[in-house]
Design an enzyme around this catalytic site. Structure first.
Site, PDB file in Angstrom:
ATOM      1  N   GLY A 264     -68.574  38.594   8.299  1.00 51.47           N
ATOM      2  CA  GLY A 264     -67.306  39.285   8.101  1.00 51.47           C
ATOM      3  C   GLY A 264     -66.138  38.496   8.640  1.00 51.47           C
ATOM      4  N   GLY A 265     -65.687  38.833   9.856  1.00 49.26           N
ATOM      5  CA  GLY A 265     -64.485  38.231  10.419  1.00 49.26           C
ATOM      6  C   GLY A 265     -64.500  36.716  10.462  1.00 49.26           C
TER       7      GLY A 265
ATOM      8  CD  GLU B   1     -66.464  47.510   6.202  1.00 48.60           C
ATOM      9  OE1 GLU B   1     -66.350  46.989   7.324  1.00 48.60           O
ATOM     10  OE2 GLU B   1     -66.095  46.946   5.144  1.00 48.60           O
TER      11      GLU B   1
ATOM     12  CB  SER C 237     -70.580  41.059  15.476  1.00 52.30           C
ATOM     13  OG  SER C 237     -69.789  42.208  15.258  1.00 52.30           O
TER      14      SER C 237
ATOM     15  CG  HIS D  94     -70.432  46.273   3.476  1.00 56.71           C
ATOM     16  ND1 HIS D  94     -69.736  46.999   4.422  1.00 56.71           N
ATOM     17  CD2 HIS D  94     -70.581  45.029   3.996  1.00 56.71           C
ATOM     18  CE1 HIS D  94     -69.480  46.224   5.463  1.00 56.71           C
ATOM     19  NE2 HIS D  94     -69.978  45.021   5.234  1.00 56.71           N
TER      20      HIS D  94
ATOM     21  N   GLY E 278     -67.990  44.660  13.079  1.00 56.88           N
ATOM     22  CA  GLY E 278     -66.600  44.718  13.486  1.00 56.88           C
ATOM     23  C   GLY E 278     -66.372  45.221  14.896  1.00 56.88           C
TER      24      GLY E 278
ATOM     25  CD  GLU F 201     -73.945  46.081   6.049  1.00 55.41           C
ATOM     26  OE1 GLU F 201     -72.975  45.339   6.214  1.00 55.41           O
ATOM     27  OE2 GLU F 201     -73.893  47.149   5.423  1.00 55.41           O
TER      28      GLU F 201
ATOM     29  CG  ASN G  81     -67.587  41.420   2.938  1.00 57.74           C
ATOM     30  OD1 ASN G  81     -66.719  41.433   2.060  1.00 57.74           O
ATOM     31  ND2 ASN G  81     -68.045  42.532   3.489  1.00 57.74           N
ATOM     32  CD1 TRP G  82     -63.651  35.740   3.003  1.00 55.46           C
ATOM     33  CD2 TRP G  82     -62.199  35.494   1.322  1.00 55.46           C
ATOM     34  NE1 TRP G  82     -63.528  34.400   2.755  1.00 55.46           N
ATOM     35  CE2 TRP G  82     -62.637  34.207   1.727  1.00 55.46           C
ATOM     36  CE3 TRP G  82     -61.283  35.588   0.274  1.00 55.46           C
ATOM     37  CZ2 TRP G  82     -62.176  33.036   1.128  1.00 55.46           C
ATOM     38  CZ3 TRP G  82     -60.833  34.421  -0.329  1.00 55.46           C
ATOM     39  CH2 TRP G  82     -61.274  33.158   0.093  1.00 55.46           C
ATOM     40  CE  LYS G  83     -66.344  43.484   6.570  1.00 54.12           C
ATOM     41  NZ  LYS G  83     -66.572  44.235   7.830  1.00 54.12           N
TER      42      LYS G  83
END
Length: 254
Positions: free
Chosen positions: A237-238, A100, A216, A98, A176, A170, A9-11
């Protein structure tokens, strides 16, 4: 055997050229290094989708997904993107719910049920996200929260529709933050989710459902997490913004 999936997920990151460059690296690494039957999914911003889908053509282990879709088929919703539009550029998956989106945009289980219906009607595979906040976990409400998200968000689907879903757990407190749920904590929730699916549908449906861990996840902790009986991959994510890290997570299933 359940499908093993590692979804990035590049967000809201990477401009157009940066996205193409990163994805080209990922495609080449996956082609050269991934030997199992697992699938690598890259969920990019909308601006990248068409070009990434073209680059992924002929690469069986790589698919494209969007990060959101509107609940309406079309209409006067300025700035929104429909499931039909997403499908038309070659995407296969779409992330829905998600944390967010739930936190910053007020998305509710009721709204996400509608989004899921529209995505399925347009032949997209939802990656449906569920998970509890730190406060909910500390109040020992995490099982209740997970169950309500399942019941109100996706348990209205029939078996055929449900079979097209991927679920991503999640823990919101781990996204994050650099904090990761222990493998035991993650497995406990994944097993609970599968048990709830079996109770709603049947054991065969539960056994066939891919459930991802998102919180994470990185190349160091992925092997321990993915070794758990009910964890079938990750929503990354990251680490998905680094081709080496993302590919190494995909390779855990080699």
């Amino acid at each position: 055997m359940r499908k093993k999936i590692v979804a990035g997920n590049w967000k809201m990151n990477l401009d157009y050229n940066e996205g193409l460059s990163l994805f080209s690296e990922i495609v080449n690494m996956v082609k050269d290094e991934v030997t199992g039957t697992q699938e690598a999914v890259v969920c990019s911003p909308f601006i990248h989708l068409h070009s990434l889908a073209q680059l992924a053509k002929g690469v069986a282990k790589v698919s494209i997904g969007a990060q959101n879709a509107h609940q309406a088929e079309s209409g006067a919703y300025t700035g929104e993107i429909s499931a039909k539009m997403i499908k038309s550029v070659g995407a296969i998956y779409v992330i829905l719910g998600h944390s967010e989106r739930r936190q910053y945009f007020g998305e509710t289980n009721e709204l996400l049920a509608k989004k899921t219906d529209t995505a399925l009607a347009n032949d997209l595979k939802p990656i449906f996200c569920i998970g509890e906040t730190l406060q909910e976990r500390e109040a020992n409400k995490h099982f209740d929260i997970i169950k309500s998200q399942l019941v109100e968000g996706i348990f209205h689907l029939n078996e055929t529709q449900f079979a097209k879903l991927v679920i991503a757990y999640e823990p919101v407190w781990a996204i994050g933050t650099g904090v990761t749920a222990s493998s035991a904590q993650a497995q406990e929730i994944h097993a609970f989710i599968r048990k709830e699916i079996a109770a709603k549908y049947n054991q065969a449906v539960a056994d066939a459902t891919t459930i991802l861990y998102g919180g994470s996840c990185n190349p160091k902790n992925a092997p321990e997490l993915f070794a758990c009986a009910d964890i079938d991959g990750g929503l990354i994510g990251g680490a998905s913004l680094k081709s080496r890290d993302f590919t190494d997570i995909v390779k855990v299933f080699n």
